[in-house]
Design a protein around this motif. Sequence first.
Motif, PDB file in Angstrom:
ATOM      1  N   LEU A 179       0.829  -1.192   0.000  1.00  0.00           N
ATOM      2  CA  LEU A 179       0.000   0.000   0.000  1.00  0.00           C
ATOM      3  C   LEU A 179       0.870   1.252   0.000  1.00  0.00           C
ATOM      4  CD1 LEU A 179      -2.557  -1.276   2.653  1.00  0.00           C
ATOM      5  CD2 LEU A 179      -2.775  -1.334   0.162  1.00  0.00           C
ATOM      6  N   GLN A 228      -5.671   1.709   5.651  1.00  0.00           N
ATOM      7  CA  GLN A 228      -5.552   0.746   4.555  1.00  0.00           C
ATOM      8  C   GLN A 228      -4.894  -0.547   5.017  1.00  0.00           C
ATOM      9  OE1 GLN A 228      -3.377   3.194   1.757  1.00  0.00           O
ATOM     10  NE2 GLN A 228      -5.231   3.729   0.638  1.00  0.00           N
ATOM     11  N   LYS A 288      -6.514  -4.198   4.877  1.00  0.00           N
ATOM     12  CA  LYS A 288      -5.821  -5.257   4.135  1.00  0.00           C
ATOM     13  C   LYS A 288      -5.665  -6.511   4.983  1.00  0.00           C
ATOM     14  CE  LYS A 288      -1.330  -6.464   2.160  1.00  0.00           C
ATOM     15  NZ  LYS A 288      -1.164  -7.634   3.039  1.00  0.00           N
TER      16      LYS A 288
END
Length: 226
Positions: free
Chosen positions: A24, A160, A164
């Motif tokens: 990311l 994020q 994830k």
Amino acid sequence: MSAPGPQLPLPLAHRAAQGREDFLVSDSNAVAVTWIDRWPDWPQPVAVLVGPAGSGKSHLADVWRSKARALPCEAQALRKEDVPELLATKALVVENLHQLRDPEALFHLLNFARETGAFLLLTSAESPAALHFPLPDLMSRLNAAPTVQLHAPDEMLLLQLIAKHFADRGVHATPTMLEYISNRIDRSAHAARDVVQRIDMHALSHGKRLNMSVIRDVLNAPADAG
């Protein structure tokens, strides 16, 4: 007859997605990602990734290792006699430069890499200039190598990362859940991975789906609970 207590979840194999497409990107690591992506078009064959624990150094090094077909090596295990074998694929990742025990072995590695046209990616929690190895020639080489900084995850990246890790486990977390968690953990990749594991294990052991109650149970539990 008493009701059955929480069940221990089975230790099912869990493999996190670790490829380049799974890394990311945010402002905290964009420069480092760009540097890895541009290989082999590097101005020098040696680069140093510097960042605190949990900033993603090892994941990004794994991305490059796969791309360059590089071998892995821990700095503290580096030995001069192993250098030719370590550079057999003409690419090597040396992790945790700040834990190096044998500066002469690293100097030999740099020389051998130069002679054979090999690439080196070094990772460290500290910049080369702060390491103060006792060999002036080694320090000169390290200070001349491009150093790319990774920072602790910013707010967006932390959200994020949590999402994830839940997705890697086949679990969907809502934006409200993600924000609640991110506001209550340390800002590091390790903290994101650890809290998701604890929440998922707690939900499994109690036979529950992910919900705010499960999340609160884990985040509000005493540090030594379990």
